[in-house]
Design a protein around this motif. Structure first.
Motif: not given
Ligand SMILES: Nc1ncnc2c1ncn2[C@@H]1O[C@H](COP(=O)(O)OP(=O)(O)OP(=O)(O)O)[C@@H](O)[C@H]1O
Length: 579
Positions: A162-189
């Protein structure tokens, strides 16, 4: 999202319903997560050759019951949460409107109504989405994910697989940290450009008559088009970023599936796990990619609504420029009005609109105010009504500084009739009886007679019940002014202010109205502002304003003898009339 006050208050107030909704959604998730396990067991039973017709019916029934329970629980949870969202939307719009009604004229002239309207519609909508869809999706995402892992363990799928299969999903929080503020700024615009478009549409539509008479529709279209193009550009900016984000999340889910096929397939061939387990694992990973995508959507939605929530919070926290003094008193009886050394400049302006005004108006006097355009006549009235606060100790009513008089009592005692009296899209009767909707029809008619508007109104097929505005008739400029004048007269305020309110009325009608006023309001204080000498010449006192100062004062006769601005204005208008 810095300040969560309105949202936390709301969730705290309705926490029981939120708990109920979340529990129902969790139950539905557990049901959904049981499906692959049942299918895995069925596969193993099939492969072991131990399957009978009875078992097929049993497994089918189990799946049917799970399906029904899932739909019931999820449907009920979703309904509860959506209902909470709609209630929030309703309460928010009420609160925003109440807040707007406390804010000053200055605030509205500074902000522009388009932005405020946009907050009431788009921002409230976006926050509502996040607290209804957001709650469903977040609960779904977290608990479906956890339920799947628990079910896999209960199905004896090894933890390391289970752990080995789920490993790639651990990357999701990093995606969120990268994209989050950028999406927010653009949505504000995007939100800001939507607000600019609303403002522009409102202005263009309000001024459509001017646009048409100047035949500049293409220019108006082009101006509006620019605001729409701006929205499109900002939307595309946002869509590019959020699409990239939305695509990256499922990609990681697909990677998990590849690993599970490689490693799970190998373990199945080795005999470490059963074929049923292998099938269940792949089904679980497919199910889990749903919650992962939802996490992406929730983050996007939260980013969008975060900006909106900030704006709504800021608006609700806005402090009115003009408020009641802590010890504000109601206004006593019919009072004298005294103005002492009043100088005033509008906020942000370095030019005085009024300079050292001194004036004493006894209760019951009629005072005329004349002066060329921009001389400060309306400013004086705005200060009396405290639409702008005058400096302390400059304007006194009945011996009290008006800053110490409660706003409600001050404004309810002054009947103010502006030049461009706004009429609401309701009946003429309701417009005239604006200060008290229970005013009997006879009184409404009486005041319409005084304002010389009775005959035109009674000639409409529906008389005083005629509707005005978008779904009703349109009055002429003079009819609008006289209806607005009747509205002011109904108020029976001890002080009546006519701010150039007969400018669109012909001289004969004006004389009629003035005669009615002299008869009806003999014992009250009247302030008549006008460009026309004919409107003020019967007043007990006339003042002439020029560039914010009183340059002449006296009765009509006294002022004529002074041979100043007043007498030259009189000659000009008299000659104009004779010509
Ligand atoms: N909201 C405002 N903010 C800044 N300056 C203002 C504002 N309203 C009026 N003024 C300025 O204050 C001065 C006096 O304006 P006011 O409206 O009192 O003149 P007025 O005598 O009533 O003119 P009119 O006869 O044209 O109505 C003008 O110079 C005007 O530009």
């Amino acid at each position: 999202m810095k300040d969560r006050s309105i949202l936390t208050d709301y969730v705290q107030k309705h926490w029981r319903y939120y708990l109920l909704a979340v529990s129902l959604i969790i139950l539905s998730n557990i049901g959904q997560a049981a499906i692959p396990r049942v299918l895995g067991q069925f596969t193993d039973a099939l492969l072991n050759g131990g399957i009978q017709y009875q078992m097929i019916i049993e497994y089918s029934l189990i799946l049917a019951v799970i399906g029904i329970m899932y739909n019931l629980f999820f449907g009920a949870g979703q309904f509860t949460v959506m209902r909470l969202g709609r209630k929030f939307e309703f309460e928010m719009r009420q609160s925003l409107f109440s807040k707007f009604s406390t804010l000053s004229e200055y605030y509205f002239s500074k902000q522009g109504t388009g932005k405020l309207l946009s907050s009431m519609t788009n921002d409230v909508n976006s926050v509502r989405e996040s607290i209804s869809n957001g709650v469903t999706m977040t609960t779904n995402a977290i608990f479906l994910f956890l339920s799947c892992i628990v079910m896999m363990l209960l199905s004896h799928i090894p933890l390391y697989l289970i752990l080995v299969s789920v490993i790639p999903m651990v990357g999701i929080p990093f995606l969120v940290i990268y994209f989050g503020p950028r999406i927010r700024k653009r949505s504000q615009n995007v939100q800001e450009s939507l607000a600019v478009m609303t403002e522009s549409a409102e202005e263009q539509l309000s001024g459509i008559r001017v646009t048409k008479t100047f035949a500049i529709e293409p220019t108006a279209r082009q101006r509006f088009g620019t605001t729409v193009n701006h929205i499109r550009d900002n939307q595309l900016h946002l869509v590019r970023m959020s699409s990239l984000f939305q695509a990256a999340v499922p990609f990681l889910g697909a990677l998990s599936l590849v690993i599970s096929l490689l490693y799970g397939g190998y373990l199945t061939i080795q005999g470490t796990i059963t074929i049923g387990n292998f099938i269940a694992l792949t089904l679980y990973l497919r199910i889990m990619s749903g919650p992962l995508q939802q996490i992406g959507n929730v983050i996007n939605m939260m980013q969008r609504s975060g900006a909106s929530l900030d704006r709504v919070n800021r608006l609700l926290a806005e402090k009115p420029d003009i408020e009641d003094h802590p010890n504000a008193q109601p206004l006593a009886s019919t009072p004298d009005l005294e103005i002492k050394h009043l100088s005033f400049a509008y906020p942000g302006s370095d030019r005085y609109a009024l300079s050292d005004i001194n004036l004493h108006i006894q209760a019951g006097q009629t005072v005329g105010i004349v002066g060329k355009t921009g001389s400060g006549k309306s400013t004086l009235v705005k200060l009396l009504l405290r639409l702008y606060d005058p400096p302390a100790n400059t304007v006194w009513l009945g011996g009290t500084d008006i800053r110490q008089i409660s706003l409600q009592s001050l404004r309810s005692r002054i009947a103010y009739v502006p030049q461009d009296g706004f009429l609401f899209s309701t009946t003429i009767r309701d417009n005239i009886a604006f200060s008290d909707r229970n005013t009997p029809l006879e009184k409404v008619e009486d005041h319409a007679r005084q304002a010389m508007i009775y005959d035109p109104i009674s000639n409409f097929p529906e008389g005083f019940d005629t509707k005005l505005g978008e779904r009703g008739i349109t009055l002429s400029g003079g009819q609008r002014q006289r209806t607005s004048l009747a509205r002011g007269l109904v108020k029976k305020g001890p002080i009546l202010i006519l701010d150039d309110s007969m400018s669109a009325v012909d001289a004969v009608t004006e004389t009629g109205i003035l005669n009615n006023l002299i008869r009806e309001r003999n014992n009250y204080t009247n302030l008549i502002i006008s460009h026309r000498i004919s409107a003020v010449k019967h007043a007990d006192l006339i003042i002439v304003l020029d560039e914010g100062t009183i340059v002449e004062r006296g009765t009509h006769q006294q002022l004529l003898q002074q041979q100043g601005i007043y007498s030259s204005l009189y000659q000009l208008q008299e000659e104009g009339l004779r010509a």
